[in-house]
Scaffold this motif. Structure first.
Motif, short mmCIF file in Angstrom:
data_model
loop_
_atom_site.label_atom_id
_atom_site.label_comp_id
_atom_site.label_asym_id
_atom_site.label_seq_id
_atom_site.Cartn_x
_atom_site.Cartn_y
_atom_site.Cartn_z
N ILE A 65 0.84 -1.18 0.00
CA ILE A 65 0.00 0.00 0.00
C ILE A 65 0.88 1.24 0.00
CG2 ILE A 65 -1.91 -1.15 1.18
CD1 ILE A 65 -1.08 0.45 3.74
N SER A 66 0.31 2.34 -0.45
CA SER A 66 1.01 3.61 -0.46
C SER A 66 0.78 4.31 0.87
CB SER A 66 0.45 4.46 -1.60
OG SER A 66 0.94 5.78 -1.51
N VAL A 67 1.87 4.78 1.49
CA VAL A 67 1.79 5.51 2.75
C VAL A 67 2.60 6.80 2.59
CG1 VAL A 67 2.35 5.47 5.22
CG2 VAL A 67 1.56 3.40 4.10
N ILE A 68 2.03 7.90 3.05
CA ILE A 68 2.73 9.18 2.99
C ILE A 68 3.04 9.64 4.40
CG2 ILE A 68 2.58 11.60 2.28
CD1 ILE A 68 0.60 10.61 0.08
N PHE A 69 4.33 9.81 4.69
CA PHE A 69 4.77 10.35 5.98
C PHE A 69 5.04 11.84 5.80
CE2 PHE A 69 5.68 5.90 6.84
CZ PHE A 69 5.37 5.79 8.19
N ILE A 70 4.55 12.63 6.75
CA ILE A 70 4.78 14.07 6.72
C ILE A 70 5.65 14.40 7.93
CG2 ILE A 70 3.69 16.34 6.73
CD1 ILE A 70 1.11 14.81 5.78
N MET A 87 3.80 0.45 10.65
CA MET A 87 4.31 1.72 10.14
C MET A 87 5.68 2.05 10.75
SD MET A 87 2.20 2.59 7.92
CE MET A 87 1.37 1.06 7.58
N LEU A 88 5.93 1.58 11.96
CA LEU A 88 7.24 1.77 12.58
C LEU A 88 8.31 1.05 11.78
CD1 LEU A 88 9.04 2.79 14.92
CD2 LEU A 88 8.44 0.70 16.15
N GLU A 89 8.08 -0.21 11.45
CA GLU A 89 9.05 -0.98 10.65
C GLU A 89 9.26 -0.32 9.28
OE1 GLU A 89 8.78 -5.64 11.34
OE2 GLU A 89 6.80 -4.74 11.08
N ALA A 90 8.15 0.09 8.66
CA ALA A 90 8.24 0.71 7.34
C ALA A 90 9.05 2.00 7.39
CB ALA A 90 6.83 0.98 6.81
N ALA A 91 8.82 2.80 8.43
CA ALA A 91 9.57 4.05 8.58
C ALA A 91 11.06 3.77 8.74
CB ALA A 91 9.04 4.84 9.77
N HIS A 92 11.40 2.79 9.56
CA HIS A 92 12.82 2.47 9.77
C HIS A 92 13.47 1.96 8.49
CE1 HIS A 92 12.55 2.05 14.43
NE2 HIS A 92 12.33 3.27 14.01
N GLU A 93 12.76 1.15 7.72
CA GLU A 93 13.32 0.62 6.47
C GLU A 93 13.54 1.71 5.43
OE1 GLU A 93 11.36 -2.67 4.71
OE2 GLU A 93 11.95 -4.04 6.31
N ASP A 95 14.26 5.02 6.18
CA ASP A 95 15.00 6.13 6.78
C ASP A 95 14.13 7.34 7.12
OD1 ASP A 95 17.42 4.71 6.66
OD2 ASP A 95 17.72 5.31 4.58
N ILE A 96 12.95 7.07 7.62
CA ILE A 96 12.06 8.13 8.09
C ILE A 96 12.27 8.25 9.59
CG2 ILE A 96 9.64 8.79 8.40
CD1 ILE A 96 9.15 7.35 5.68
N GLU A 97 12.39 9.46 10.08
CA GLU A 97 12.74 9.69 11.48
C GLU A 97 11.55 9.47 12.42
OE1 GLU A 97 15.03 13.14 12.41
OE2 GLU A 97 15.98 13.11 10.44
N LEU A 98 11.24 8.20 12.64
CA LEU A 98 10.24 7.79 13.62
C LEU A 98 11.00 6.95 14.63
CD1 LEU A 98 7.24 7.84 14.34
CD2 LEU A 98 6.95 5.79 12.97
N GLU A 99 11.09 7.44 15.86
CA GLU A 99 12.04 6.89 16.82
C GLU A 99 11.80 5.43 17.18
OE1 GLU A 99 13.93 7.94 21.16
OE2 GLU A 99 12.80 9.46 20.09
N GLY A 100 10.73 5.11 17.88
CA GLY A 100 10.48 3.72 18.28
C GLY A 100 11.49 3.19 19.26
#
Length: 181
Positions: A65-70, A87-93, A95-100
């Protein structure tokens, strides 16, 4: 009785596979005719993470699916996320700055995201009590806040827009020093 049934089973198995007696060496290696059989087997990596299973094997196509991070500056990053991945895993893969900080174990609020569209928020499963407890600690909590580790990619979430808050509360990093009672 169990031993006799087991030896009967092994003799039937040897007859079926047409192999001789099977022994195991002191180091745990198979000995005998079955050793050649085991050498022909192709090793397969074992993994239970959504990221590894999302890559698929052979001709299998994995739906994404398409996800847009702002981000906090308003910059949008569009990524494709395999169904079943958080979404945490996806952000990390990507390089989106979502800490976790707790690595998705539902023990912090540092993966706090804000679902930008109410109709998309309503498609999500209701947050659990544990998630609500962690969200209470989140910086910039809104009506459509969720933890990124608890938002799992589903086909109906295609096109979801997730905003990252301006800051997070990570007591271990932010210099919080607990005081004795």
């Amino acid at each position: 009785m169990f031993k006799s049934k087991l030896s009967h089973f092994s003799s039937l198995l040897r007859q079926r596979l047409s192999i001789g007696p099977v022994t195991i060496s002191k180091r745990g290696y198979f000995q005998g005719p079955c050793r050649a059989y085991f050498k022909t087997l192709k090793p397969r990596p074992l993994s239970t993470s959504a990221a590894d299973t999302a890559k698929g094997e052979g001709d299998k196509q994995v739906k994404k699916i398409s996800v847009i991070f702002i981000d906090k500056d308003g910059e949008e990053t569009k990524i494709m996320v395999p169904i079943g991945m958080s979404m945490l895993e996806a952000a990390h893969e990507n390089d989106i700055e979502l800490e976790g900080a707790c690595e998705g174990s539902l023990a912090c609020s540092t993966c706090h995201v804000i679902v930008m569209d109410t109709h998309m928020y309503n498609k999500l499963d209701d947050p659990t009590d544990e998630e609500n407890d962690m969200l209470d600690l989140a910086f910039g909590l809104t009506e459509t806040s969720r933890l990124g580790c608890q938002v799992i990619a589903q086909p109906e979430l295609d096109g979801i827009r997730l905003a990252l808050p301006a800051a997070t509360r990570n007591f271990a990093v932010d210099g919080h020093v607990p005081k004795p009672h």
